[in-house]
Design a protein around this motif. Structure first.
Motif, PDB file in Angstrom:
ATOM      1  N   GLN A 125     -78.020  12.486 -64.473  1.00 27.11           N
ATOM      2  CA  GLN A 125     -79.317  12.603 -64.057  1.00 27.11           C
ATOM      3  C   GLN A 125     -80.381  11.935 -64.446  1.00 27.11           C
ATOM      4  O   GLN A 125     -81.313  11.455 -63.617  1.00 27.11           O
ATOM      5  CB  GLN A 125     -79.719  14.249 -64.529  1.00 27.11           C
ATOM      6  CG  GLN A 125     -78.886  15.171 -64.089  1.00 27.11           C
ATOM      7  CD  GLN A 125     -79.098  16.410 -64.560  1.00 27.11           C
ATOM      8  OE1 GLN A 125     -79.429  16.776 -65.742  1.00 27.11           O
ATOM      9  NE2 GLN A 125     -79.304  17.668 -63.499  1.00 27.11           N
ATOM     10  N   GLN A 126     -80.263  11.204 -65.749  1.00 30.68           N
ATOM     11  CA  GLN A 126     -81.395  10.233 -66.096  1.00 30.68           C
ATOM     12  C   GLN A 126     -80.995   9.064 -65.428  1.00 30.68           C
ATOM     13  O   GLN A 126     -82.176   8.406 -65.191  1.00 30.68           O
ATOM     14  CB  GLN A 126     -81.051  10.094 -67.693  1.00 30.68           C
ATOM     15  CG  GLN A 126     -81.518  11.232 -68.494  1.00 30.68           C
ATOM     16  CD  GLN A 126     -82.852  11.463 -68.756  1.00 30.68           C
ATOM     17  OE1 GLN A 126     -83.787  10.810 -68.003  1.00 30.68           O
ATOM     18  NE2 GLN A 126     -83.289  12.894 -69.017  1.00 30.68           N
TER      19      GLN A 126
ATOM     20  N   TYR B 157     -78.083   8.382 -76.289  1.00 32.94           N
ATOM     21  CA  TYR B 157     -78.786   9.442 -74.952  1.00 32.94           C
ATOM     22  C   TYR B 157     -80.325   9.730 -75.892  1.00 32.94           C
ATOM     23  O   TYR B 157     -80.987   9.529 -75.162  1.00 32.94           O
ATOM     24  CB  TYR B 157     -78.156  10.479 -74.941  1.00 32.94           C
ATOM     25  CG  TYR B 157     -78.762  11.466 -74.027  1.00 32.94           C
ATOM     26  CD1 TYR B 157     -78.432  11.337 -72.563  1.00 32.94           C
ATOM     27  CD2 TYR B 157     -79.571  12.384 -74.141  1.00 32.94           C
ATOM     28  CE1 TYR B 157     -79.257  11.991 -71.591  1.00 32.94           C
ATOM     29  CE2 TYR B 157     -80.321  12.989 -73.484  1.00 32.94           C
ATOM     30  CZ  TYR B 157     -80.054  13.171 -72.172  1.00 32.94           C
ATOM     31  OH  TYR B 157     -80.730  13.636 -71.316  1.00 32.94           O
TER      32      TYR B 157
ATOM     33  N   TRP C  90     -73.017  16.440 -71.278  1.00 33.70           N
ATOM     34  CA  TRP C  90     -73.674  15.282 -71.533  1.00 33.70           C
ATOM     35  C   TRP C  90     -73.259  14.225 -70.606  1.00 33.70           C
ATOM     36  O   TRP C  90     -74.604  13.617 -70.325  1.00 33.70           O
ATOM     37  CB  TRP C  90     -73.184  14.796 -73.142  1.00 33.70           C
ATOM     38  CG  TRP C  90     -73.742  15.592 -74.124  1.00 33.70           C
ATOM     39  CD1 TRP C  90     -73.280  16.658 -74.720  1.00 33.70           C
ATOM     40  CD2 TRP C  90     -75.241  15.384 -74.412  1.00 33.70           C
ATOM     41  NE1 TRP C  90     -74.217  17.242 -75.710  1.00 33.70           N
ATOM     42  CE2 TRP C  90     -75.401  16.475 -75.459  1.00 33.70           C
ATOM     43  CE3 TRP C  90     -76.422  14.712 -74.208  1.00 33.70           C
ATOM     44  CZ2 TRP C  90     -76.670  16.719 -76.308  1.00 33.70           C
ATOM     45  CZ3 TRP C  90     -77.510  14.805 -74.907  1.00 33.70           C
ATOM     46  CH2 TRP C  90     -77.722  15.911 -75.834  1.00 33.70           C
TER      47      TRP C  90
ATOM     48  N   ARG D 148     -75.761  14.882 -68.079  1.00 40.84           N
ATOM     49  CA  ARG D 148     -77.292  14.756 -68.194  1.00 40.84           C
ATOM     50  C   ARG D 148     -77.661  13.469 -68.181  1.00 40.84           C
ATOM     51  O   ARG D 148     -78.681  13.082 -67.718  1.00 40.84           O
ATOM     52  CB  ARG D 148     -77.553  15.194 -69.590  1.00 40.84           C
ATOM     53  CG  ARG D 148     -77.464  16.907 -69.966  1.00 40.84           C
ATOM     54  CD  ARG D 148     -77.596  17.275 -71.431  1.00 40.84           C
ATOM     55  NE  ARG D 148     -77.852  18.695 -71.385  1.00 40.84           N
ATOM     56  CZ  ARG D 148     -77.532  19.256 -72.658  1.00 40.84           C
ATOM     57  NH1 ARG D 148     -77.268  18.483 -73.807  1.00 40.84           N
ATOM     58  NH2 ARG D 148     -77.763  20.620 -72.772  1.00 40.84           N
TER      59      ARG D 148
END
Length: 234
Positions: free
Chosen positions: A217-218, A183, A211, A214
């Protein structure tokens, strides 16, 4: 368990003196061998009152009563480090506890994190290697080693990832840390695959879900499915 929850509720209501009196007059008398009451009263003095001498007294008493329990030297160390700003004393407490319990991974982790907070990275690496000699299969220590790889070449990381996975038998903490490494390198698709493996290894470990959220979302993926699954496991 009910007493523990009741003390937490009293703290939530701001009734700190009542909580202390309840622990002393009832909890400790009825359950003198239950360590969490010593931790709770120490935490009240440390966090709610900001009276560090009293918290040191109770953590020290807990350490004497439960000498094999690493919660007490860690808590005691934290009071000196964060409350009294005495780094040397906090370090000394952890080192002394490790001398008594040289195979306690939580003590190693606390000492590693202390040195990391002081930017003593050479000492961090020495502690990790020292811990792995004693605890070659413990995922907590391997996770700390993986965290220390930031900025290293991918070929170096790959070798250490393989070692960590082999030694810990694909432990979810190691899988998660590998995912975080990808990540941080911007490899979100790869990170997602490792996170799915970490969640499969232990679906009740919250960090893995955080995580994954996250990462999604990316990647522009809707989080509704994650919320649903987290609620199911909760």
């Amino acid at each position: 368990r009910l007493y523990i929850k009741y003390v937490s509720f009293l703290r939530y209501e701001g009734k700190f003196e009542v909580a202390v009196d309840f622990i002393k007059s009832k909890c400790m008398l009825e359950y003198p061998t239950f360590y969490k009451f010593y931790l709770q009263i120490g935490q009240i003095y440390e966090n709610d009152f900001g009276r560090f001498k009293e918290s040191i007294f109770w953590y020290s008493k807990g350490e004497q009563t439960f000498p094999q329990n690493s919660n007490f030297p860690i808590s005691l160390s934290n009071v000196y480090i964060h409350g009294l700003k005495n780094i040397a004393k906090g370090r000394s407490i952890l080192e002394m506890a490790l001398a008594k319990s040289p195979q306690n991974e939580t003590l190693y982790q606390s000492l590693i994190q202390l040195e990391k907070s002081q930017q003593n990275m050479d000492q961090v690496n020495l502690l990790i290697e020292r811990a792995l000699k004693v605890l070659p299969q413990h995922p907590v220590i391997w996770s700390e080693k993986l965290k220390s790889l930031s900025g290293r070449k991918s070929s170096t990381k790959k070798v250490i990832f393989k070692d960590a996975l082999t030694k810990t038998k694909n432990n979810y903490l190691v899988l998660l840390q590998i995912a975080i490494s990808f990540y941080e390198d911007g490899q979100y698709k790869v990170a997602e695959k490792w996170l799915q493996r970490a969640i499969k290894g232990n679906p009740q470990y919250g960090d893995s879900w955080i995580w994954l959220a996250r990462t999604h979302q990316q990647l522009g993926i809707d989080l509704t499915d994650i919320y649903h699954k987290v609620n199911l496991y909760e």
